[in-house]
Design an enzyme around this catalytic site. Structure first.
Site, PDB file in Angstrom:
ATOM      1  N   SER A 172       0.852  -1.179   0.000  1.00 47.81           N
ATOM      2  CA  SER A 172       0.000   0.000   0.000  1.00 47.81           C
ATOM      3  C   SER A 172       0.894   1.238   0.000  1.00 47.81           C
ATOM      4  O   SER A 172       1.935   1.263  -0.652  1.00 47.81           O
ATOM      5  CB  SER A 172      -0.933  -0.038   1.219  1.00 47.81           C
ATOM      6  OG  SER A 172      -1.793   1.078   1.228  1.00 47.81           O
ATOM      7  N   TYR A 209      -5.755   7.283  -6.443  1.00 51.37           N
ATOM      8  CA  TYR A 209      -4.593   6.515  -5.990  1.00 51.37           C
ATOM      9  C   TYR A 209      -4.750   6.148  -4.517  1.00 51.37           C
ATOM     10  O   TYR A 209      -4.564   4.985  -4.130  1.00 51.37           O
ATOM     11  CB  TYR A 209      -3.315   7.330  -6.189  1.00 51.37           C
ATOM     12  CG  TYR A 209      -2.099   6.684  -5.560  1.00 51.37           C
ATOM     13  CD1 TYR A 209      -1.517   5.559  -6.130  1.00 51.37           C
ATOM     14  CD2 TYR A 209      -1.536   7.202  -4.390  1.00 51.37           C
ATOM     15  CE1 TYR A 209      -0.406   4.958  -5.546  1.00 51.37           C
ATOM     16  CE2 TYR A 209      -0.428   6.619  -3.809  1.00 51.37           C
ATOM     17  CZ  TYR A 209       0.133   5.486  -4.396  1.00 51.37           C
ATOM     18  OH  TYR A 209       1.227   4.894  -3.812  1.00 51.37           O
ATOM     19  N   LYS A 213      -5.049   2.384  -2.640  1.00 47.84           N
ATOM     20  CA  LYS A 213      -4.158   1.895  -1.584  1.00 47.84           C
ATOM     21  C   LYS A 213      -4.939   1.489  -0.331  1.00 47.84           C
ATOM     22  O   LYS A 213      -4.499   0.608   0.411  1.00 47.84           O
ATOM     23  CB  LYS A 213      -3.119   2.968  -1.258  1.00 47.84           C
ATOM     24  CG  LYS A 213      -2.168   3.309  -2.402  1.00 47.84           C
ATOM     25  CD  LYS A 213      -1.156   2.211  -2.668  1.00 47.84           C
ATOM     26  CE  LYS A 213      -1.469   1.297  -3.796  1.00 47.84           C
ATOM     27  NZ  LYS A 213      -0.405   0.288  -4.049  1.00 47.84           N
TER      28      LYS A 213
END
Length: 333
Positions: A172, A209, A213
């Site tokens: 992550s 994004y 994650k």
């Protein structure tokens, strides 16, 4: 620890406490790393190879994989390690099953997989071949499919491996804390498979994004719940802020400034991943752990934790992924 001091600790971490010097000989062990042709994945592959492991990396092309394999072999002057590769393009989900099928044709065990590959800060409106927002499709959906296809060999390996040693590591980022929507960390109304024609990425690339994650963190925790009693450990991590190809879509001037101020050598990120894969501080007793640089136990954002604990967001995401990808969770004859 305050939010500021915690953030600074991840930007400028203390010296690693777990390195390649703490690894035993890995002869007869098999590992798989997605995105092992550059950056953190390449650095991790070199470490495992130097300890005599058989290491598989994935690549979008034969050429990039062969170049990386040659570099990995050249990094060790002697030893019994092996390096092999699988051609898989995570932005095209149809390439995943053939790649995993090739792996399973060669191996009977898999001790740990690192879902390391990822993309960040892509152009607005970018999508995968199957119509997912590019970061969500690459970072989350593709790795979910790989995980499902690899689970039988992981379960088989875990039957005879030392308890807590078979692991699935989801890479992550602290972006999941800083950039994702408040609440569950995921906007459940904006992660559908198909984006409409003319879609512009209204939330902005970095929000998508961060959301991807969060997906990695939730899948690691949900895997821990589903497979912990089968002796498999799920881990997620922030590898650190590193000089890698992840910044390839960013503004070059801004990237230069950021690199000078806060980016570190990819080898340090590899040590974070190494800790997640091998440290005895992680195991069935704290399955689903989140790791921070350069190998320390950390915590995700409180609302994301609450979503998983109280609202079943891990199960919600897992079930959603199974439904959306069910046609890809098998091998062609």
């Amino acid at each position: 620890m305050s939010c500021l001091s915690s953030a600074l600790s991840e930007l400028y971490p203390p010296k690693p406490s777990f390195t390649e010097n703490d690894l035993p000989d890995l002869s007869s062990k098999v590992y798989l790393i997605t995105g092992g042709t550059s950056g953190i994945g390449l650095a991790l592959a070199k470490i495992l190879y130097s300890k005599n492991a058989k290491v598989y990396i994935t690549s979008r092309t034969d050429a990039s994989a062969e170049k990386a394999a040659a570099e990995i072999k050249a990094s060790v002057t002697s030893g019994k390690g092996e390096i092999r590769y699988l051609v898989i393009d995570l932005s095209d989900l149809s390439t995943i099953a053939p790649g995993v099928k090739s792996f399973l044709a060669q191996e009977e065990v898999l001790h740990t997989v690192w879902f390391n590959a990822g993309v960040m800060n892509v152009s607005k409106g970018s999508v995968t071949q199957q119509g997912y927002e590019l970061q969500w499709g690459t970072n989350v959906v593709a790795h979910f499919i790989m995980n499902k296809l690899l689970m039988p060999i992981l379960l088989s390996t875990a039957q005879t491996a030392p308890k807590g040693s078979v692991r699935v590591v989801w890479v992550s980022s602290d972006g999941h804390i800083m950039l994702s929507p408040r609440g569950d960390g995921i906007d459940w109304q904006d992660i559908g498979t198909k984006k409409p024609i003319g879609w512009k990425g209204e939330k902005g690339s970095m929000t998508y994004y961060g959301q991807s994650k969060v997906g990695n963190v939730l899948l690691a925790m949900e895997l821990a719940q589903r497979y912990g009693n089968h002796n498999i450990v799920g881990v997620s991590l922030n590898p650190g802020h590193l000089k890698t190809n992840l910044q390839r879509h960013s503004n070059p001037i801004g990237s230069t400034v950021v690199s000078w101020l806060m980016l570190h050598d990819p080898h340090l990120g590899a040590l974070t991943e190494l800790y997640a894969g091998f440290s005895e501080s992680i195991g069935l007793h704290n399955n689903g752990a989140y790791i921070i640089p350069w190998g320390r136990l950390g915590r995700t954002r409180s609302d994301i934790e609450a979503g998983f604990r109280d609202r079943g967001t891990g199960k919600k995401l897992w079930d959603m992924m199974e439904e959306e990808t069910k046609e890809l969770l098998f091998f062609d004859d």
